[in-house]
Design an enzyme around this catalytic site. Structure first.
Site, PDB file in Angstrom:
ATOM      1  CE  LYS A 170      -3.388   2.905   0.394  1.00 43.45           C
ATOM      2  NZ  LYS A 170      -4.161   3.100   1.613  1.00 43.45           N
ATOM      3  CE  LYS A 240      -1.553   8.325   7.896  1.00 45.62           C
ATOM      4  NZ  LYS A 240      -2.047   6.961   7.498  1.00 45.62           N
TER       5      LYS A 240
END
Length: 305
Positions: A170, A240
């Site tokens: 991911k 992030k």
């Protein structure tokens, strides 16, 4: 299976209805209880703690902001691990560091509970359209047990490998996504500075061989007054993930110069005070660097996260 769902933010708001629509009983929890109201109206049950939601469930999902939040809902006071019975399955759908997932999975395994990492690639838009994809890491037998549940969320489900490997994949995908969106903003700003109207440039990109699904639904945000009041993913949230990418690359010794450059554009967005917008707003940084003004109406748009 009865399903527990922890985290009812933007993604939870569109995932839970898909589970309900597939016929599953869903018991949810969120840090701010008011976010549950529209889902309760659709048939979701409410629990006062993550442990209570887990106690009513065979399988528990979580999708919260970062690794610290995952640890809190999983292992903290009244956490999932204290409610889910032995033989249950815990599935984290957020995007966190692979090492955090492996540590959590080991703790759950000590309690006889399988943990899967199942980050979702897509946005609330793609989930609603039924086009989201999920990447799965962890025990393959546990994955096979819950595969029908996962396919109720999104039709494209790929088993990646051992615990943490789905988060590895991911992060790699998100790196590609960031680079693509940042390059899109650079290209449109170049065309604008050279005399092409922004809407014409956008239309040309979306009709070209470079068009991708993410540009199809995010690209129009760069037009005047088209930036959504509630970002799909604001600069801080997307950055992030990029920080996780850079750290993973450092540990593995894999060079990621384009990802690093994309991350710097997020820093520039923050410097211009436009970081509360969807991260495609990096297009405005290129405009500013090229001597064009930043769209004034972008200032002050707040994130829902």
């Amino acid at each position: 299976m009865n399903i527990g769902f922890i985290g009812l933010g933007a993604m939870g708001q569109v995932i839970v209805p898909r589970l309900l629509g597939a016929g599953y009983q869903v018991t949810g929890w969120n840090r701010t209880a008011e976010r549950a109201a529209p889902l309760i109206e659709q048939g979701m049950l409410w629990a006062n703690t993550p442990a209570a939601a887990a106690a009513a469930s065979d399988v528990v999902f979580s999708i919260v902001t970062d690794g610290g939040a995952v640890r809190s809902v999983a292992l903290g006071e009244n956490g999932i691990i204290f409610g889910l019975e032995k033989g249950g399955i815990y599935i984290d759908m957020g995007t966190i560091a692979p090492d955090v997932t492996r540590s959590l999975a080991a703790t759950f395994a000590e309690h006889g509970i399988a943990m899967l990492d199942a980050p979702l690639s897509g946005s609330p838009v793609t989930v609603e359209q039924g086009n989201a994809s999920l990447m799965i890491g962890g025990d393959k037998a546990a994955f096979e047990r819950v595969e029908p549940v996962l396919r109720a969320i999104g039709p494209k489900v790929t088993y990646i490998g051992a615990s943490g490997q789905a988060h590895v994949m991911k992060l790699a995908v998100n790196s590609l996504l960031m680079v693509e969106v940042i390059a899109f903003g650079e290209a449109v700003a170049l065309a604008e500075k050279s005399g092409v109207d922004r809407d014409v440039a956008l239309d040309a990109v979306l009709k070209s061989v470079t068009a991708a699904p993410v540009l199809g639904y995010r690209g129009p945000f760069i037009l005047e007054d088209k930036m959504p009041d509630v970002p799909l993913a604001d600069v801080t949230l997307q950055q992030k993930d990029m920080i996780l990418v850079l750290e993973m690359a450092r540990k593995s010794g894999s060079p990621v110069p384009l990802a690093a450059a994309a991350n710097e554009m997020m820093n520039a967005c923050r410097g211009l005070g436009i970081d509360r917008n969807d991260f495609v707003v990096a297009h405005q940084v290129y405009r500013r660097l090229g001597g064009q003004p930043v769209d004034e109406k972008l200032q002050g748009i707040r994130s829902s996260t």
